[in-house]
Design a protein around this motif. Structure first.
Motif, short mmCIF file in Angstrom:
data_model
loop_
_atom_site.label_atom_id
_atom_site.label_comp_id
_atom_site.label_asym_id
_atom_site.label_seq_id
_atom_site.Cartn_x
_atom_site.Cartn_y
_atom_site.Cartn_z
N ALA B 36 -61.61 74.39 -13.66
CA ALA B 36 -61.24 73.27 -12.80
C ALA B 36 -60.28 72.29 -13.45
N SER B 37 -60.10 72.38 -14.77
CA SER B 37 -59.33 71.31 -15.43
C SER B 37 -57.93 71.20 -14.84
N ASP B 38 -57.31 72.34 -14.53
CA ASP B 38 -55.95 72.30 -13.98
C ASP B 38 -55.94 71.58 -12.62
N ALA B 39 -56.85 72.00 -11.73
CA ALA B 39 -56.87 71.42 -10.38
C ALA B 39 -57.25 69.94 -10.40
N LEU B 40 -58.26 69.59 -11.20
CA LEU B 40 -58.72 68.19 -11.21
C LEU B 40 -57.69 67.27 -11.86
N SER B 41 -57.01 67.79 -12.88
CA SER B 41 -56.09 66.93 -13.62
C SER B 41 -54.96 66.42 -12.72
N SER B 42 -54.69 67.13 -11.62
CA SER B 42 -53.56 66.70 -10.82
C SER B 42 -53.81 65.35 -10.15
N VAL B 43 -55.07 64.91 -10.10
CA VAL B 43 -55.34 63.57 -9.57
C VAL B 43 -54.69 62.51 -10.47
N ALA B 44 -54.32 62.92 -11.69
CA ALA B 44 -53.69 61.97 -12.61
C ALA B 44 -52.23 61.72 -12.25
N TYR B 45 -51.63 62.60 -11.43
CA TYR B 45 -50.22 62.36 -11.10
C TYR B 45 -49.90 62.48 -9.61
N ALA B 46 -50.72 63.24 -8.84
CA ALA B 46 -50.38 63.43 -7.42
C ALA B 46 -50.35 62.11 -6.62
N PRO B 47 -51.37 61.22 -6.74
CA PRO B 47 -51.29 59.96 -5.98
C PRO B 47 -50.06 59.14 -6.35
N ALA B 173 -66.21 71.91 -21.12
CA ALA B 173 -67.23 71.19 -20.36
C ALA B 173 -67.21 69.70 -20.68
N ILE B 174 -67.21 69.36 -21.98
CA ILE B 174 -67.35 67.95 -22.34
C ILE B 174 -66.21 67.11 -21.77
N PRO B 175 -64.94 67.44 -22.07
CA PRO B 175 -63.89 66.56 -21.54
C PRO B 175 -63.79 66.59 -20.02
N THR B 176 -64.05 67.75 -19.39
CA THR B 176 -63.90 67.81 -17.94
C THR B 176 -64.97 66.97 -17.25
N ALA B 332 -61.34 54.38 -22.31
CA ALA B 332 -62.04 55.65 -22.10
C ALA B 332 -61.40 56.43 -20.95
N VAL B 333 -61.11 55.73 -19.83
CA VAL B 333 -60.50 56.41 -18.69
C VAL B 333 -59.14 57.01 -19.08
N ILE B 334 -58.32 56.20 -19.75
CA ILE B 334 -56.99 56.67 -20.17
C ILE B 334 -57.12 57.88 -21.08
N THR B 335 -58.05 57.79 -22.04
CA THR B 335 -58.17 58.86 -23.04
C THR B 335 -58.62 60.16 -22.39
N VAL B 336 -59.68 60.11 -21.56
CA VAL B 336 -60.15 61.37 -20.98
C VAL B 336 -59.10 61.93 -20.03
N THR B 337 -58.33 61.03 -19.36
CA THR B 337 -57.27 61.54 -18.49
C THR B 337 -56.21 62.27 -19.30
N GLY B 338 -55.84 61.68 -20.42
CA GLY B 338 -54.86 62.35 -21.30
C GLY B 338 -55.38 63.69 -21.77
N ILE B 339 -56.66 63.72 -22.16
CA ILE B 339 -57.23 64.97 -22.68
C ILE B 339 -57.25 66.04 -21.59
N ILE B 340 -57.65 65.65 -20.37
CA ILE B 340 -57.75 66.66 -19.33
C ILE B 340 -56.37 67.21 -18.99
N LEU B 341 -55.35 66.36 -19.13
CA LEU B 341 -53.99 66.85 -18.85
C LEU B 341 -53.57 67.88 -19.90
N LEU B 343 -55.63 69.72 -21.59
CA LEU B 343 -56.48 70.87 -21.31
C LEU B 343 -55.90 71.71 -20.17
N ALA B 344 -55.38 71.02 -19.15
CA ALA B 344 -54.77 71.73 -18.03
C ALA B 344 -53.58 72.55 -18.52
N ALA B 345 -52.78 71.98 -19.43
CA ALA B 345 -51.66 72.74 -19.99
C ALA B 345 -52.17 73.93 -20.78
N ASN B 346 -53.29 73.71 -21.47
CA ASN B 346 -53.84 74.81 -22.27
C ASN B 346 -54.28 75.97 -21.38
#
Lengths: 679, 679
Positions: B36-47, B173-176, B332-341, B343-346
């Motif tokens: 899910a990391s790829d799909a969920l991470s798009s909330v960081a840029y789609a809006p 699991a942890i970052p997502t 915390a929000v900024i950091t986990v968002t960066g990490i999930i992005l 992760l999505a690239a990974n």
């Protein structure tokens, strides 16, 4: 080209071989330019360096210039005389490396080799940097971009040598003779004008040089001595390249040694004449020349020179003044000087592979360098040379004056060891010689080499004292690194040889051959591999298939039965689609069951021709072969099946084989233009 | 590790295999974050993209934002519902590629594959660029260097994946889950504040947006429609990555399809909730957000914003305002968002090899990609992905807004073809199905896919119209190029297969085996090769030596006689030290004399372990083997002799084999930590 043609070509090639070989050897008039460009080209920068050093004490110190010129000429005469002895005693072309190895032992030889390697890099860096200065002298827009120009020159030379250029006698003869005519003509004309009293002044004659701090009129005698020593050691750059002929004796026509010695004599005389003429003219024409990094020490009518002022090289200044009424002659002098400098750099690209192959033969360099045709090893050498030269050019900003500080150490280390070796050579020869005439001759030779050694030893000491901190330490460090690498390589080869030395038990024949043929599909290559494997009549023969997909496996098993091949098929399961490991493991299991037998693995391979086709095939076969090499008691047989496109690769390989390699000319290996020569 | 250990490990490995396989499959709670990391991470840029597009008409257009959000949510619901059908019908993990190939033919399949390849590159470029913006939001010193930051991220990801990272469930699991908790928590908190009436404004609320030229209040209805369509198609970036689960069904625990479908449903619900919450909050909190390239359209109190002003991403602005009294939560929000992005690239680095192996199996990519363990092919894929992403990042200066224009085309091409394929699938299934209950079910599925197709087709048309000139043409061009390369590779494989197809005459056995053993020295490897060659009992056996030096030749001949080997030694003369050509020519001569026989060339090789040792040896053997592959009727046998140092290489190979490869987790291939797993 069919198989028939191939054999015919072999026969034809063999027939022509001995006669053609004679044709390709060099007469003196061609050998001179081939081997002299390096030595002669130094007249383009050595006088400049003498004047730069003297200018530290102001223009008044220029009175010493011709004395220093004569001192350099004396050293050159001694060195030329010495090498004439070497050429007679060691006609095989090993040069200083051979002389040092034979007479002084392996360490001395490797030291000489390190010095020569460093020297090749510096020849490229110095010659090309100087060439870039001449280019900037002729094309003012390049001023300030000398390092970039020099780098481009090196890259172009590298590309030409990688591609393989036919280094012919003509290639050298025309520019080298043109250079001699231009410089000697210019000097002759200048000296006539000097005698007649119409000699003009050079463009820098009205400049004033401020002595460098601590070098003024209050200078101590000791400081003056040191300055003169520095000027002298910079002037000795003129000696670099003199030894080239001693490496090229095999390329001369018979009598090889005598012709080489005569050529060397000519070379020495021409070089001395040029250098002394240039120094004399420059002095008489009022040259003022300082280190380009210290242009602020120049002034004109009491004012500092304007910003953007640039000095032209000495030869360019003389040419401009002498040919003031005829500028084409000026441009001709500049152009041929630039060309000869590039040619001198090219000799390093040619000498490098020759030295590499000699070192490889003695186990000090990778063996691959020793055989013609290892294009990869050979290309690596050329790229290495170019990259090192470019690093030097960039670090020293293509300033010849600073690069010269590194240059001469290597040359004189090899001069010294070589002369010392020659003295030992004659002493040893004298022990076994009884004919008085020949003994006299040997005594004479030994005296010449002893004089040579004295001169070169003095120069080496002076160079070390005056230049160590100015950059010579870099050279010495590089030599130590090369020395250690070469010794390390030799040690490795020695260890391997020891480990590989045969003893009696090695003749034991395996009791049993278990052959396995790898099967990926039932196609022509597999059937051929099966047939070939069968033809060797092994004790056991089976096909082996790695199953990654049950469906494909069933299809293959059915087809296998249908074909009625008479060979069992062993299926190895590999749920994760690994192909290599199951096979390696299976081969090792068989080996373990029959420790005194041998496993023969037959790999069907099909051969394609285009590079992108090769990417699409046989990666697994390659990896498998690589891994099986590490399995004891397993031998690996490739059974190739040539596809139609493989013809392309065969033709390409043939073209590449016939291509000229740098250094061929120096080794006396030249084909005629149709490529039918002795290869 | 001895041979015994190896076999034991094989047995142990086999025993454990089936049980372990079960253990490594993913439960839903782990599968969700992995896929899910790829799909969920798009909330960081789609809006952000929706607001940027709407801002062209000024902040008043933001009234449309939640309607566009709902439209995107509807499309996502339709797509999720559709893929739930795919997961049931195609549980093998082939995903869209398999659906398109099976139902619409090879060309549709290859088109989907091209779209996915382009998509992987864009996933890396977009996610990492967006991640770089969040990094700049948290660390202001990075502002203005986003492209550099993004490039460094990509290089680090590439290095990690080349090295082989253990992509475990926990790793995802942890970052997502942290990301979900952070975003949903933030939104919940914000919505409570909204209900209570204490919702603060974001930092950009007091800015004024000047509409872009031609987008002011005088805008035509058509222009407004077009603007809304653009905003909608940018918002559809939220859908990327939804299809990932359909490629990963084999990694799920049983019942695989049902678990995958349930996970997909969760994913869809979470993604829709997040997106709608973020859009609603941003709207309510007075967000003002324009294209970062048009910051001059922002003003504050009638004055343009100061130079150096930078917008923070939407989520960062919301988090800063909501957590105004508790900044750790903001970080915390900024950091986990960066990490999930990141992760999505990974996930792209992990998905790429999986797709490569599927394509390889079907002959559309080099075969080497299809087998585990071809480290070279595998590494090339990862480097290719990274280099393409870096080029995009540099060309588009890491501006997510501009990269988004390229992004969605590929995704929707594959959505469309996949839905179309599913409709065909159900139609075909219906033809053979008679059970009314199952027919009803199939009809229902077909309807769902038809709705899905309708939605995605509309989106694709909108995307093509609104984004073609803005960058989508680059994507289409890249897809065409990939398509043609894949078709070309397949055509090549087909041609080769045709040329290799076996016929009856291929079984003919050679009448005679003429074995030649290459001799360079009489050492252990040569003696072993002679013994092995003898063991195969050829019709003729001789040693062959290429003579480049008469002295060495004589020494060898003497030693050969002394050893009394019982095998004749043939000497081939090679005056120019070529080694390969004389041997190839000789082998071909033998073959010519016996056209129906086969020549077996035995090459003794000694095997060393260190890379620099390998450079010093066997270059000739390698070249010779390469050249002999082109000689028809010649088979080449390597007889290896393992030197002591070869152990090093064997251990290295073993380590490399056991190393984790990107994509393993997605294929359900995970070993336990001691590396004893099912490889």
């Amino acid at each position: 080209m069919g198989v028939g043609d191939v054999s015919k070509r072999i026969l034809l090639g063999r027939k022509l071989r001995s006669s053609q070989l004679g044709e390709t050897l060099l007469p003196k008039r061609i050998a001179l330019p081939v081997f002299a460009s390096d030595a002669l080209s130094s007249v383009a920068y050595a006088p400049d360096e003498v004047f730069i050093m003297l200018s530290l004490a102001g223009a008044s110190a220029y009175v010493w210039s011709w004395k220093i010129g004569i001192a350099v000429a004396l050293v050159m005469a001694a060195v030329v005389a010495s090498y004439r002895q070497t050429v007679h005693a060691y006609p095989s072309g090993g040069g200083d490396y051979e002389v040092a190895t034979v007479n002084l032992g392996a360490n001395a030889g490797v030291t000489v080799a390190s010095a020569l390697l460093v020297d090749y890099v510096l020849t490229v860096a110095v010659s090309i940097s100087s060439g870039a200065q001449y280019a900037a002298g002729a094309v003012p827009v390049l001023v300030g971009h000398e390092a970039m120009v020099a780098t481009v020159f090196v890259v172009v030379l590298m590309a030409i040598n990688l591609r393989g250029i036919r280094e012919s006698g003509t290639f050298f003869a025309i520019p080298t003779y043109a250079f001699m005519v231009a410089i000697l003509g210019m000097c002759a004309w200048g000296i006539i004008e000097l005698v007649v009293g119409t000699l003009p002044k050079v463009e820098s004659a009205n400049l004033h040089i401020t002595p460098a701090p601590g070098h003024g009129s209050s200078m101590t005698t000791l400081a003056l001595m040191f300055l003169l020593a520095r000027a002298f050691s910079s002037g000795c750059a003129a000696l670099t390249g003199v030894e080239a002929i001693s490496n090229g004796v095999p390329a001369f026509r018979k009598p090889k040694s005598r012709n080489a010695a005569t050529t060397l004599l000519f070379l020495g005389m021409i070089a001395i004449t040029m250098m002394l003429s240039v120094i004399t003219l420059a002095k008489e024409m009022g040259l003022r020349y300082v280190d380009p990094a210290q242009l602020d020490r120049l002034s004109i009518n009491g004012h500092p020179v304007p910003a953007g002022f640039d000095q032209n090289p000495v030869i360019a200044q003389i040419a401009r003044a002498v040919f003031i009424d005829f500028s084409p002659a000026f441009y001709a002098v500049i152009t041929v000087t630039g060309i000869i400098l590039v040619l001198a750099a090219n000799t390093a690209f040619n000498g490098f592979p020759v030295l590499g192959s000699i070192l490889a033969k003695d186990g000090y360099a990778p063996r691959a360098l020793g055989s013609r045709g290892d294009r990869l090893a050979y290309s690596n050498g050329i790229v290495f040379l170019a990259v090192m030269a470019i690093i030097l050019i960039q670090v020293f900003n293509a300033e010849t004056t600073r690069l010269i500080q590194l240059y001469i150490v290597g040359v004189f280390v090899s001069f010294n060891l070589s002369q010392l070796g020659m003295i030992r050579h004659w002493t040893r020869e004298l022990k076994t010689q009884s004919d008085p005439a020949r003994r006299r001759h040997m005594h004479r030779s030994r005296t010449i080499n002893a004089v040579g050694l004295t001169f070169t030893a003095v120069v080496l000491v002076i160079v070390l004292i005056t230049k160590f901190l100015a950059g010579a330490w870099i050279t010495i460090l590089a030599m130590v690194v090369f020395f250690m690498i070469m010794k390390g390589i030799r040690r490795h080869y020695d260890n391997v040889n020891e480990e590989l030395a045969a003893d009696e038990e090695d003749k034991v024949m395996p009791t049993r051959v278990h052959a396995i043929v790898l099967v990926s599909k039932l196609h022509k290559p597999t059937l051929r591999a099966l047939a070939f494997a069968k033809a060797t009549r092994p004790n056991a023969l089976e096909g082996v298939y790695v199953s990654t997909d049950p469906e494909a496996t069933n299809r293959l098993l059915e087809e296998w039965d249908e074909r009625n091949l008479g060979v069992p098929l062993k299926v190895l399961h590999s749920p994760y689609r690994e192909l290599v490991k199951p096979i390696v493991d299976y081969a090792m299991e068989i080996k373990k069951a029959n420790p005194r037998g041998v496993v023969a693995v037959y790999i069907p391979e099909y051969v394609v021709g285009r590079w992108w086709e090769q990417l699409l095939h046989n990666q697994t076969a390659l990896r498998l072969k690589g891994r099986l090499l590490f399995a004891p008691g397993v031998m690996v047989t490739s059974v190739p099946y040539q596809l139609r496109s493989s013809q392309i690769a065969r033709e390409r390989a043939e073209r590449s084989r016939r291509r000229v390699r740098a250094g061929d000319l120096r080794r006396g290996q030249v084909t005629d233009r149709r490529g039918r020569g002795p290869r």
